[in-house]
Design a protein around this motif. Structure first.
Motif, PDB file in Angstrom:
ATOM      1  N   UNK A  94       0.852  -1.183   0.000  1.00  0.00           N
ATOM      2  CA  UNK A  94       0.000   0.000   0.000  1.00  0.00           C
ATOM      3  C   UNK A  94       0.892   1.238   0.000  1.00  0.00           C
ATOM      4  N   UNK A  95       0.507   2.241  -0.773  1.00  0.00           N
ATOM      5  CA  UNK A  95       1.288   3.472  -0.781  1.00  0.00           C
ATOM      6  C   UNK A  95       1.350   4.048   0.629  1.00  0.00           C
ATOM      7  N   UNK A  96       2.538   4.502   1.029  1.00  0.00           N
ATOM      8  CA  UNK A  96       2.739   5.059   2.369  1.00  0.00           C
ATOM      9  C   UNK A  96       1.750   6.178   2.682  1.00  0.00           C
TER      10      UNK A  96
ATOM     11  N   UNK B 165       6.083  -4.923   7.463  1.00  0.00           N
ATOM     12  CA  UNK B 165       7.290  -5.747   7.322  1.00  0.00           C
ATOM     13  C   UNK B 165       8.362  -5.080   6.467  1.00  0.00           C
ATOM     14  N   UNK B 166       8.006  -4.027   5.725  1.00  0.00           N
ATOM     15  CA  UNK B 166       9.003  -3.405   4.856  1.00  0.00           C
ATOM     16  C   UNK B 166       8.459  -2.095   4.303  1.00  0.00           C
ATOM     17  N   UNK B 167       9.367  -1.255   3.855  1.00  0.00           N
ATOM     18  CA  UNK B 167       9.044  -0.079   3.063  1.00  0.00           C
ATOM     19  C   UNK B 167       9.937  -0.139   1.838  1.00  0.00           C
ATOM     20  N   UNK B 168       9.347   0.020   0.675  1.00  0.00           N
ATOM     21  CA  UNK B 168      10.116  -0.053  -0.568  1.00  0.00           C
ATOM     22  C   UNK B 168       9.845   1.188  -1.407  1.00  0.00           C
TER      23      UNK B 168
ATOM     24  N   UNK C 102       6.220   2.613  -0.769  1.00  0.00           N
ATOM     25  CA  UNK C 102       5.153   1.649  -0.582  1.00  0.00           C
ATOM     26  C   UNK C 102       5.432   0.879   0.702  1.00  0.00           C
ATOM     27  N   UNK C 103       4.425   0.764   1.542  1.00  0.00           N
ATOM     28  CA  UNK C 103       4.539  -0.031   2.763  1.00  0.00           C
ATOM     29  C   UNK C 103       4.080  -1.449   2.454  1.00  0.00           C
ATOM     30  N   UNK C 104       4.800  -2.412   2.993  1.00  0.00           N
ATOM     31  CA  UNK C 104       4.425  -3.813   2.849  1.00  0.00           C
ATOM     32  C   UNK C 104       3.957  -4.285   4.226  1.00  0.00           C
ATOM     33  N   UNK C 105       2.721  -4.730   4.292  1.00  0.00           N
ATOM     34  CA  UNK C 105       2.144  -5.265   5.525  1.00  0.00           C
ATOM     35  C   UNK C 105       1.964  -6.763   5.354  1.00  0.00           C
ATOM     36  N   UNK C 106       1.981  -7.484   6.476  1.00  0.00           N
ATOM     37  CA  UNK C 106       1.821  -8.918   6.367  1.00  0.00           C
ATOM     38  C   UNK C 106       1.171  -9.564   7.570  1.00  0.00           C
ATOM     39  N   UNK C 107       0.613 -10.723   7.297  1.00  0.00           N
ATOM     40  CA  UNK C 107       0.073 -11.618   8.318  1.00  0.00           C
ATOM     41  C   UNK C 107       0.870 -12.910   8.187  1.00  0.00           C
TER      42      UNK C 107
END
Length: 170
Positions: free
Chosen positions: A125-127, A143-146, A157-162
């Motif tokens: 998702x965009x930051x 979990x990450x920002x790219x 972009x933020x990376x979220x995770x389950x």
């Protein structure tokens, strides 16, 4: 409100939701000329192929009109060890947002992912997109920002995770 698996006949409705929500959600985040060049017909063609290829796609419809959709499948980047699934997209027309449709769309998608043997999931998702709070409410952890280049503009972009798809708070 009806939530169901998408059929090829839904491609036009999905395309309209995508174009309209991109224009309302991403205006000011991504280049305006990119948004202005999006067309229903081009997106309809893409969504027709996605559905025919068997990707997981669910739609929300109100009185026969597609008002939202979600799709996902196997994690595409292979960058995130421990994550095998990905929520590719979830878009809901602005007038239908904040009514619980997001959860209702994700629930069957998650079930289909489990049937396919996927046990975890990421979403990008965009930051600057406030919808990232939606994923946090559903229990996702960042979990990450790219950095990505979108339409000639560098964005984050933020990376979220389950880690466990069963832990998505639906």
């Amino acid at each position: 409100m009806n939530i169901r698996k998408a059929t090829p006949q839904d491609a036009a409705g999905i395309a309209k939701v995508q174009v309209d929500t991109w224009r309302t959600t991403y205006r000011g985040m991504v280049p305006d000329d990119y948004l202005d060049q999006m067309t229903y017909s081009r997106r309809e063609e893409v969504w027709g192929k996605i559905i025919e290829d068997g990707q997981i796609v669910y739609v929300a419809e109100d009185n026969g009109e597609v008002v939202g959709f979600a799709n996902g499948g196997e994690e595409r980047s292979n960058k995130y060890s421990g994550y095998d699934g990905e929520l590719f997209a979830i878009y809901i027309l602005e007038s239908y947002q904040r009514q619980g449709l997001g959860r209702k769309l994700i629930a069957p998608l998650v079930e289909d992912m489990k049937v396919k043997g996927l046990t975890s999931m990421i979403v990008c998702v965009l930051e600057k997109n406030d919808s990232k709070q939606f994923y946090e409410v559903l229990g996702a952890e960042k979990v990450d920002t790219v950095k990505i280049n979108f339409g000639g503009r560098d964005l984050k972009e933020a990376v979220y995770g389950w880690k466990d798809i069963d832990q998505v708070k639906l």
